[in-house]
Each structure stands twice: as C-alpha cells, then as structure tokens.
Scaffold this active site. Structure first.
Site, PDB file in Angstrom:
ATOM      1  N   LEU A 197      -3.858 -98.476  43.724  1.00  5.27           N
ATOM      2  CA  LEU A 197      -2.393 -98.385  43.781  1.00  5.27           C
ATOM      3  C   LEU A 197      -1.827 -97.991  42.416  1.00  5.27           C
ATOM      4  O   LEU A 197      -0.652 -97.692  42.293  1.00  5.27           O
ATOM      5  CB  LEU A 197      -1.787 -99.747  44.175  1.00  5.27           C
ATOM      6  CG  LEU A 197      -2.072-100.254  45.592  1.00  5.27           C
ATOM      7  CD1 LEU A 197      -1.529-101.669  45.768  1.00  5.27           C
ATOM      8  CD2 LEU A 197      -1.434 -99.327  46.625  1.00  5.27           C
ATOM      9  N   SER A 198      -2.679 -98.020  41.366  1.00  4.83           N
ATOM     10  CA  SER A 198      -2.176 -97.801  40.003  1.00  4.83           C
ATOM     11  C   SER A 198      -1.537 -96.419  39.790  1.00  4.83           C
ATOM     12  O   SER A 198      -0.490 -96.336  39.135  1.00  4.83           O
ATOM     13  CB  SER A 198      -3.289 -98.032  38.985  1.00  4.83           C
ATOM     14  OG  SER A 198      -3.638 -99.394  39.002  1.00  4.83           O
ATOM     15  N   SER A 214     -11.495-100.128  35.702  1.00  2.61           N
ATOM     16  CA  SER A 214     -11.822-101.170  36.674  1.00  2.61           C
ATOM     17  C   SER A 214     -13.323-101.136  36.913  1.00  2.61           C
ATOM     18  O   SER A 214     -14.066-100.508  36.151  1.00  2.61           O
ATOM     19  CB  SER A 214     -11.002-100.973  37.953  1.00  2.61           C
ATOM     20  OG  SER A 214     -11.108-102.136  38.743  1.00  2.61           O
ATOM     21  N   LYS A 230     -15.462-102.493  33.120  1.00  2.00           N
ATOM     22  CA  LYS A 230     -14.653-103.365  32.261  1.00  2.00           C
ATOM     23  C   LYS A 230     -15.437-103.969  31.083  1.00  2.00           C
ATOM     24  O   LYS A 230     -14.867-104.224  30.031  1.00  2.00           O
ATOM     25  CB  LYS A 230     -14.027-104.485  33.092  1.00  2.00           C
ATOM     26  CG  LYS A 230     -12.882-104.011  33.984  1.00  2.00           C
ATOM     27  CD  LYS A 230     -12.288-105.184  34.726  1.00  2.00           C
ATOM     28  CE  LYS A 230     -11.008-104.818  35.426  1.00  2.00           C
ATOM     29  NZ  LYS A 230     -10.329-105.972  36.026  1.00  2.00           N
ATOM     30  N   ASN A 288      -9.428-103.883  30.545  1.00  2.00           N
ATOM     31  CA  ASN A 288      -8.935-103.089  31.685  1.00  2.00           C
ATOM     32  C   ASN A 288      -7.968-102.000  31.223  1.00  2.00           C
ATOM     33  O   ASN A 288      -7.457-101.255  32.045  1.00  2.00           O
ATOM     34  CB  ASN A 288      -8.273-103.986  32.747  1.00  2.00           C
ATOM     35  CG  ASN A 288      -6.917-104.499  32.304  1.00  2.00           C
ATOM     36  OD1 ASN A 288      -6.620-104.535  31.113  1.00  2.00           O
ATOM     37  ND2 ASN A 288      -6.096-104.899  33.255  1.00  2.00           N
ATOM     38  N   ASP A 321      -5.073-108.430  32.582  1.00  5.70           N
ATOM     39  CA  ASP A 321      -5.123-109.180  33.854  1.00  5.70           C
ATOM     40  C   ASP A 321      -4.520-110.580  33.711  1.00  5.70           C
ATOM     41  O   ASP A 321      -3.775-111.034  34.578  1.00  5.70           O
ATOM     42  CB  ASP A 321      -6.569-109.298  34.357  1.00  5.70           C
ATOM     43  CG  ASP A 321      -7.047-108.017  35.029  1.00  5.70           C
ATOM     44  OD1 ASP A 321      -6.199-107.242  35.513  1.00  5.70           O
ATOM     45  OD2 ASP A 321      -8.279-107.791  35.074  1.00  5.70           O
ATOM     46  N   GLY A 371     -13.538-120.096  40.992  1.00  4.01           N
ATOM     47  CA  GLY A 371     -14.130-118.834  40.568  1.00  4.01           C
ATOM     48  C   GLY A 371     -14.203-118.779  39.059  1.00  4.01           C
ATOM     49  O   GLY A 371     -13.358-119.368  38.358  1.00  4.01           O
ATOM     50  N   ALA A 372     -15.239-118.075  38.559  1.00  2.60           N
ATOM     51  CA  ALA A 372     -15.419-117.974  37.108  1.00  2.60           C
ATOM     52  C   ALA A 372     -15.873-116.559  36.729  1.00  2.60           C
ATOM     53  O   ALA A 372     -16.445-116.351  35.675  1.00  2.60           O
ATOM     54  CB  ALA A 372     -16.447-119.005  36.656  1.00  2.60           C
ATOM     55  N   GLY A 373     -15.592-115.594  37.623  1.00  2.00           N
ATOM     56  CA  GLY A 373     -15.992-114.202  37.369  1.00  2.00           C
ATOM     57  C   GLY A 373     -15.012-113.493  36.448  1.00  2.00           C
ATOM     58  O   GLY A 373     -14.322-114.134  35.636  1.00  2.00           O
ATOM     59  N   GLY A 374     -14.920-112.172  36.601  1.00  2.00           N
ATOM     60  CA  GLY A 374     -14.110-111.363  35.691  1.00  2.00           C
ATOM     61  C   GLY A 374     -12.630-111.726  35.735  1.00  2.00           C
ATOM     62  O   GLY A 374     -12.013-111.946  34.682  1.00  2.00           O
TER      63      GLY A 374
HETATM   64  P1  NAP Z   1     -16.318-111.176  40.194  1.00  2.00           P
HETATM   65  O1  NAP Z   1     -16.338-110.993  38.728  1.00  2.00           O
HETATM   66  O2  NAP Z   1     -17.409-110.602  41.029  1.00  2.00           O
HETATM   67  O3  NAP Z   1     -16.239-112.764  40.473  1.00  2.00           O
HETATM   68  C1  NAP Z   1     -16.248-113.245  41.784  1.00  2.00           C
HETATM   69  C2  NAP Z   1     -16.092-114.758  41.788  1.00  2.00           C
HETATM   70  O4  NAP Z   1     -16.075-115.190  43.154  1.00  2.00           O
HETATM   71  C3  NAP Z   1     -17.271-115.479  41.139  1.00  2.00           C
HETATM   72  O5  NAP Z   1     -16.830-116.707  40.624  1.00  2.00           O
HETATM   73  C4  NAP Z   1     -18.185-115.707  42.352  1.00  2.00           C
HETATM   74  O6  NAP Z   1     -19.098-116.752  42.169  1.00  2.00           O
HETATM   75  C5  NAP Z   1     -17.178-116.075  43.397  1.00  2.00           C
HETATM   76  N1  NAP Z   1     -17.666-115.844  44.765  1.00  2.00           N
HETATM   77  C6  NAP Z   1     -17.972-114.655  45.317  1.00  2.00           C
HETATM   78  N2  NAP Z   1     -18.373-114.843  46.602  1.00  2.00           N
HETATM   79  C7  NAP Z   1     -18.318-116.185  46.840  1.00  2.00           C
HETATM   80  C8  NAP Z   1     -18.615-116.996  47.962  1.00  2.00           C
HETATM   81  N3  NAP Z   1     -19.037-116.472  49.114  1.00  2.00           N
HETATM   82  N4  NAP Z   1     -18.440-118.338  47.844  1.00  2.00           N
HETATM   83  C9  NAP Z   1     -17.983-118.874  46.680  1.00  2.00           C
HETATM   84  N5  NAP Z   1     -17.699-118.163  45.573  1.00  2.00           N
HETATM   85  C10 NAP Z   1     -17.862-116.819  45.656  1.00  2.00           C
HETATM   86  O7  NAP Z   1     -14.964-110.583  40.827  1.00  2.00           O
HETATM   87  P2  NAP Z   1     -13.509-110.536  40.151  1.00  2.00           P
HETATM   88  O8  NAP Z   1     -13.282-109.198  39.582  1.00  2.00           O
HETATM   89  O9  NAP Z   1     -13.363-111.727  39.299  1.00  2.00           O
HETATM   90  O10 NAP Z   1     -12.559-110.640  41.443  1.00  2.00           O
HETATM   91  C11 NAP Z   1     -12.366-111.864  42.114  1.00  2.00           C
HETATM   92  C12 NAP Z   1     -11.179-111.729  43.076  1.00  2.00           C
HETATM   93  O11 NAP Z   1      -9.975-111.483  42.328  1.00  2.00           O
HETATM   94  C13 NAP Z   1     -11.309-110.579  44.065  1.00  2.00           C
HETATM   95  O12 NAP Z   1     -10.828-110.992  45.318  1.00  2.00           O
HETATM   96  C14 NAP Z   1     -10.395-109.505  43.490  1.00  2.00           C
HETATM   97  O13 NAP Z   1      -9.833-108.677  44.492  1.00  2.00           O
HETATM   98  C15 NAP Z   1      -9.306-110.350  42.854  1.00  2.00           C
HETATM   99  N6  NAP Z   1      -8.636-109.682  41.726  1.00  2.00           N
HETATM  100  C16 NAP Z   1      -7.290-109.526  41.793  1.00  2.00           C
HETATM  101  C17 NAP Z   1      -6.609-108.907  40.770  1.00  2.00           C
HETATM  102  C18 NAP Z   1      -5.110-108.753  40.871  1.00  2.00           C
HETATM  103  O14 NAP Z   1      -4.543-108.017  40.070  1.00  2.00           O
HETATM  104  N7  NAP Z   1      -4.463-109.419  41.801  1.00  2.00           N
HETATM  105  C19 NAP Z   1      -7.311-108.448  39.643  1.00  2.00           C
HETATM  106  C20 NAP Z   1      -8.698-108.614  39.589  1.00  2.00           C
HETATM  107  C21 NAP Z   1      -9.357-109.232  40.654  1.00  2.00           C
HETATM  108  P3  NAP Z   1     -20.636-116.388  41.749  1.00  2.00           P
HETATM  109  O15 NAP Z   1     -20.559-115.590  40.503  1.00  2.00           O
HETATM  110  O16 NAP Z   1     -21.254-117.711  41.579  1.00  2.00           O
HETATM  111  O17 NAP Z   1     -21.193-115.578  42.881  1.00  2.00           O
END
Ligand code: NAP
Length: 288
Positions: free
Chosen positions: A25-26, A71, A75, A96, A111, A135-138
């Site tokens: 969408l950017s 993205s 990143k 980003n 972000d 969650g503890a990802g990106g």
């Molecule tokens: P990421 O780095 O891959 O991190 C994913 C996180 O979700 C990790 O903590 C992962 O745990 C956990 N996870 C994945 N599948 C799971 C499951 N089945 N059960 C439990 N935990 C699970 O991804 P990200 O970039 O951080 O994105 C995470 C979410 O944020 C996505 O839905 C993305 O669309 C959203 N997001 C939104 C924006 C915005 O502007 N609104 C920006 C960025 C991201 P493990 O590492 O232990 O698998």
C-alpha cells in the site's frame, strides 16, 4: 497522484525494496501525499532479490533518490550497506527506511514510531504504564524498543517456546541495557506467568502473525486473559478485525488494528525524506 505529464527532469524518486513488493500500500500512500503537498517526487515499488540488494542500495546514491522503504526480506541485511544508523535502528538491528543525505545513507526504523503514533491517535498513553506484547520477531522488536525508549514502565514479552526463544532472550537483554526499561520474556506455555503479566498490564499487543489471513480463526493467547479495561492492539491489518480483536471487543475492550501503525510508519519515513508532515487524514480517506 502525479500524472505522467507532470514528471519532469526535476522529479525525484523514492523506492520500496522488498520481495514480494507488488502488494504494498506504500506507493499509493506516498504518491497521494506527494501530490497533495505538491512535492515533485514519485514512489515506486521494486521487487529486489537478496543478491541484488547491495547494488540496489548503491543505486540510491547513483540515482540521487530521496531514499527508500525496505521490507521483507531486506530489513536486517540492509544494515551492512548504509553509512549510519538512527539510535533506534541501532538497538532494533533492522531498518525499514533509508534517507539519502547527498550520498550518505542513513538507516532508520519507523515501525515502532508508527505503533506509538497509532496508540496516541486512539488516545492511549502507555508512558509510565505496563504493557504485554505477544511475539518477539521483527515488528515486536521495533515496537518494544520504541515503547522502552519513550518511557513505558515495564514490558512483558510472550513468545512460544520455539527455536528462536534463546535469540529473543539475548535481543531483549540488549534492548533492556540500551533503554533501562525492565523487559521480561515469558513462554506462552507458562500459564501462571502469562496471566500475571497480562493482569498487571494496561495494554495488550499482538505482534505475531497469528490470526492473519488466511488463518483468521486463530487466537495468539488464551481468551480468558482479556478484560473490558484492557485495550488490545493487533499489528495485523488483514483482516481489519482479527479474532483477537473480535473477542476483546465482545468483552467491552477498546480494540485497534495495525492500519494506524502502517500509516504512521509511512508518515515518519515521509517526514524524514521531505521534512514535511504526511497529510494522514487525506491518505486515510483515499487509501483505507
Ligand atoms: P516475524 O519477524 O516473522 O515474527 C513473527 C512472530 O510471530 C514471532 O514472534 C513468531 O514466533 C510468532 N509466531 C509466528 N507464528 C506463530 C504461531 N503459529 N504461534 C505463535 N507464535 C507465532 O514477523 P514480523 O515482521 O514481526 O510480523 C509479525 C506480524 O506483524 C505480522 O502479522 C505482520 O503482518 C505484522 N506487521 C504489521 C505492521 C504494521 O505496520 N501494522 C508492520 C510489520 C509487521 P517464533 O519466532 O517463535 O516462531
């Protein structure tokens, strides 16, 4: 949106580097803003492979671009090809946004700024308060870092006990040291600790992909932890209302989806490239 006839020799380019990139969408968000404010620039999406990333970042200098958004999957890898990092980007360890200052490339991560701005837009002030984030990802790392930098009192991070858990523990330790904010990582399987953390919190955030399309019936946490006086923020925006938000709203809680974070991370990048405020209300009206 700029019409093709308006593009001139003066028009500057901003890029979106990702793979895939075409769904984003950017471009619309930024082109609407350039047009509304009369800024002579265009924003285009480029599908950039991992192999091409160094060359494409060098192209920002060569083509005198204003900068780019980055993205997945770039990143973290892009850190190696910029000249400087913002303080938040240094702690987060991912960028980003790149801003081109006459050939010197500065990496930023907007972000977390987008997350906090989106909370403010919904009259939520977490400064001096306690929050729990799943969650503890990106995305979570950026949100945690900005919240810690801005003065949140205590942050609980819940993650499944996956292969990444140890890495997350180390990352959280580093964020704690850099910000002086107490942050505790808890396994989602440790029910008593999960309940204790959420009970002490004034905000619950989902930063996992659990509940995202097509898995719209999934919940990232036991629904019994939700309560009417606990606002719930979900970083997901596809669907607009996740199951988590639906269940929380049914309990009477304030719920917010990730569209605001998306918009405000873009607005923060826009400000860095142009030194002007994105017309967010106008963008919202035309984009969402
Ligand atoms: P990421 O780095 O891959 O991190 C994913 C996180 O979700 C990790 O903590 C992962 O745990 C956990 N996870 C994945 N599948 C799971 C499951 N089945 N059960 C439990 N935990 C699970 O991804 P990200 O970039 O951080 O994105 C995470 C979410 O944020 C996505 O839905 C993305 O669309 C959203 N997001 C939104 C924006 C915005 O502007 N609104 C920006 C960025 C991201 P493990 O590492 O232990 O698998």
């Amino acid at each position: 949106m700029k019409s093709i006839e308006e593009i001139s020799g003066q028009t500057r380019l901003v890029g979106f580097y990702a793979n895939p990139a075409r769904h984003s969408l950017s471009p619309k968000m930024h082109n609407l803003s350039f047009s509304k404010l009369g800024i002579d620039a265009v924003y285009l999406a480029f599908e950039v492979t991992k192999e091409a990333l160094p060359t494409q970042i060098q192209a920002i200098r060569n083509m005198q671009m204003l900068g780019v958004n980055l993205s997945m999957p770039h990143k973290v890898a892009a850190l190696d090809y910029v000249d400087e990092l913002s303080p938040a980007a240094k702690i987060i360890g991912a960028i980003n946004t790149i801003v081109n200052h006459e050939g010197k490339l500065i990496g930023h991560n907007t972000d977390g700024i987008g997350f906090i701005a989106s909370l403010a837009e919904n009259q939520i002030d977490i400064i001096g308060q306690t929050m729990t984030i799943i969650g503890a990802g990106g995305a979570a790392t950026a949100m945690i870092t900005q919240a810690a930098l801005d003065g949140v009192k205590q942050i609980y991070v819940l993650n499944r006990p996956s292969a990444h858990f140890k890495t997350y523990q180390e990352k959280i330790q580093a964020i704690m040291q850099a910000t002086n904010c107490p942050i505790e990582l808890i396994s989602l399987e440790d029910q008593p600790l999960v309940y204790q953390a959420v009970n002490k919190s004034q905000l619950l955030v989902n930063a996992t992909s659990v509940g995202m399309y097509p898995n719209v019936d999934e919940l990232p946490i036991d629904k019994e932890v939700l309560r009417a006086d606990l606002p719930v923020y979900d970083a997901i925006y596809h669907p607009r209302e996740t199951k988590l938000l639906k269940v929380a709203a049914a309990k009477g809680a304030l719920t917010i989806n990730g569209l605001g974070m998306l918009l405000h991370q873009g607005a923060a990048a826009f400000k860095l490239w142009t030194n002007q405020e994105m017309p967010v209300d106008y963008v919202k009206e035309h984009l969402f």
